[in-house]
Scaffold this motif. Structure first.
Motif, short mmCIF file in Angstrom:
data_model
loop_
_atom_site.label_atom_id
_atom_site.label_comp_id
_atom_site.label_asym_id
_atom_site.label_seq_id
_atom_site.Cartn_x
_atom_site.Cartn_y
_atom_site.Cartn_z
N SER A 132 -2.34 32.87 -38.39
CA SER A 132 -1.06 33.39 -37.90
C SER A 132 -1.13 33.95 -36.49
O SER A 132 -0.18 33.77 -35.71
CB SER A 132 -0.56 34.49 -38.86
N GLY A 190 6.72 26.20 -40.93
CA GLY A 190 6.47 27.55 -41.44
C GLY A 190 7.52 27.98 -42.45
O GLY A 190 7.20 28.64 -43.45
N ALA A 237 2.56 32.05 -42.55
CA ALA A 237 3.83 31.62 -41.97
C ALA A 237 4.73 32.82 -41.68
O ALA A 237 5.38 32.90 -40.63
CB ALA A 237 4.52 30.64 -42.92
N LYS A 297 5.71 34.11 -37.84
CA LYS A 297 7.12 34.25 -37.46
C LYS A 297 7.40 35.64 -36.89
O LYS A 297 8.12 35.78 -35.89
CB LYS A 297 8.01 33.99 -38.69
#
Length: 313
Positions: free
Chosen positions: A112, A135, A193, A197
């Motif tokens: 990540s 993602g 994911a 983000k």
């Protein structure tokens, strides 16, 4: 100091409440460990004798008090089903689940952090949009479902591991970590994911701040500004998020253990619930509750350490 003391008191009250509620749940559920051990054909006399031997005929609060006293002084009682101490029973199980959790956490960080920084740096470009779509797909897929897919593809299909044939560390360290690789990856991908983000959004937000434009106008290279200034501020919510995610990773490990037939805490918890082995269940539940409360406390501490401007009131 008052804040930390308040947190400590909250932790103690939470653990007490969780253990009491878990204990009461076993009193409500029909049947007990004695009836499950002897079966439905046991005579009332035999059942009463076993309940007396196991201490199940004592008042509920007395039973809970004995367990709580043992737990506070380093013991966890004895398992009804395995005829051994809960501490000895949990030892190797916790080792397996801890290793799976640690591997998952490291995978989350390694995937990540670079991905989130890269997406933030190239926000709005085609690769960033594609990575965002992928993602989003991973965030929508539960870890146990990914575990089933990995079992079908990498286990049955490519035969990279044999489903159900777990290898202990004492037998083969490489086999042990190799078997845990795909379960850890199944746990890590959805969480990675989410983290990527969050980091992407944080990097994009920081890149729009005035201090970035000021540094760039003074001739500093973009990579230098990104590493020395942007990431320091962008990582604040990410580090906190990672700390608070650890209990979720542990929960995911417990669930995924069922898919890959891993003899960790998850399988022990399920079998103990089915057999009404409440000393084992209570110990596991209290451990998980402690982890949740402690990681929330650690997240607050890390938040202050990373950015001293933040004060907890």
């Amino acid at each position: 100091m008052r804040y930390y003391l308040r947190k400590l008191i909250t932790l103690i009250i939470t653990l007490f409440a969780v253990s009491l509620l878990a204990f009461l749940a076993f009193q409500i559920v029909p049947g007990d460990a004695a009836s499950r051990i002897l079966g439905t054909e046991a005579t009332p006399e035999t059942l009463a004798a076993l309940r007396h031997q196991m201490g199940l005929d004592r008042p509920m609060l007395v039973q809970y008090g004995d367990w709580l006293h043992s737990f506070l002084f380093g013991g966890m009682g004895d398992s009804y089903s395995y005829s051994m101490s809960v501490k000895a029973l949990l030892g190797p199980k916790v080792h397996i689940t801890f290793t799976l959790t640690l591997m998952s956490f490291l995978m989350i960080v390694l995937i990540s952090i670079p991905l989130g920084i890269w997406q933030g740096k190239h926000a709005g470009e085609a690769p960033d949009v594609a990575a965002g779509v992928i993602g989003q797909i991973f965030m929508s897929v539960p870890s146990f479902f990914l575990g089933i897919v990995f079992t079908l593809v990498f286990g049955i299909g490519l035969k990279l591991f044999t489903q159900g044939q777990f290898i202990n560390f004492d037998q083969s360290p490489s086999g042990f970590f190799g078997y845990l690789f795909f379960p850890a990856l199944a746990i890590a991908l959805p969480k990675a994911a989410q983290t990527a983000k969050l980091l992407r959004a944080s990097v994009v937000r920081e890149l729009q701040q005035d201090y970035v434009r000021t540094a760039r106008s003074r001739g500093r290279r973009f990579s230098s500004v990104l590493v020395r200034h942007v990431l320091r501020n962008a990582m604040i919510p990410v580090v906190t998020f990672l700390a608070m995610m650890i209990p979720e990773i542990v929960t995911g490990s417990i669930i995924v253990e069922q898919v890959f037939s891993i003899p960790g805490v998850g399988r022990l918890l399920l079998s103990s619930i089915l057999s009404s082995d409440y000393p084992v269940v209570l110990a596991i539940v209290v451990m998980l509750a402690f982890l949740v409360v402690f990681m929330n406390f650690l997240a607050d501490v890390l938040y202050q350490r990373i950015d001293p401007r933040i004060k907890v009131r």
